[in-house]
Design an enzyme around this catalytic site. Structure first.
Site: not given
Length: 190
Positions: A62, A86, A11-14
């Site tokens: 996310r 995760e 996933h991209g940055e959170t």
């Protein structure tokens, strides 16, 4: 054991990634930069024929938000699988990494010190994460695109290249990446 061909997306940055927080089962939305990561993933996948590939995603927000952007032009719907969540970080969920006081020095990297995930009090740990990932991979019968998380992605890839949990820290990391795995060989796209 041979595994089907895979594309594994992180996933991209959170918001919490940007703050240096441990997320585990908790969630925070993608930042604008994180949405950009997912848009870049979409561009990298645009010329790849994914006919016959399953699309599987962690149900955590996310990852699903990333999949919705990165794979919007590829699939009409996205299936989720809890085994792509995760790693659980127990008592450290929501805490800033710099607040944690591990009793041993840890190497830092693009995903923070990977060893922290093994040490989290009441966390899942690498042994249980490895068992979860092995179960998931054993059930895969066809090529797939997986959208998951930093440590889970590392574990899946480490298993596929024959390193198991001992190789997790050596796997490349970072936000919004794509790894292609075929015949036990890993290649990072982009």
């Amino acid at each position: 054991m041979p595994y089907p061909e895979l594309y594994i997306l992180r996933h991209g940055e959170t918001i919490w990634n940007a703050e240096g927080r441990m997320q585990g089962a908790l969630n925070s939305p993608l930042t604008e930069r994180g949405k950009g990561h997912a848009t870049k993933q979409a561009a990298l996948l645009s010329d790849i024929d994914l006919t016959g590939f399953q699309i599987l995603c962690s149900p955590q927000g996310r990852a699903f938000e990333t999949a919705s952007i990165a794979l919007a032009r590829k699939v009409p719907f996205i299936r989720t699988d809890d085994r792509l969540c995760e790693i659980g970080v127990g008592d450290w969920q929501g805490k800033l990494r710099h607040e944690l006081q591990p009793d041993q020095p840890l190497d830092d990297g693009p995903d923070g010190p990977v060893g922290l995930y093994e040490l989290a009090p009441n966390g899942e740990g690498f042994e249980r994460l490895e068992a979860r990932c092995l179960g998931f991979l054993s059930d895969l019968a066809s090529p797939a695109v997986l959208v998951t998380h930093g440590i889970t992605s590392r574990m899946l890839r480490s298993i596929i290249v024959g390193r198991g949990r001992s190789g997790v820290a050596e796997m490349p990391g970072g936000q919004g990446n794509i790894f292609h795995l075929k015949n036990g060989v890993q290649k990072q796209l982009g």
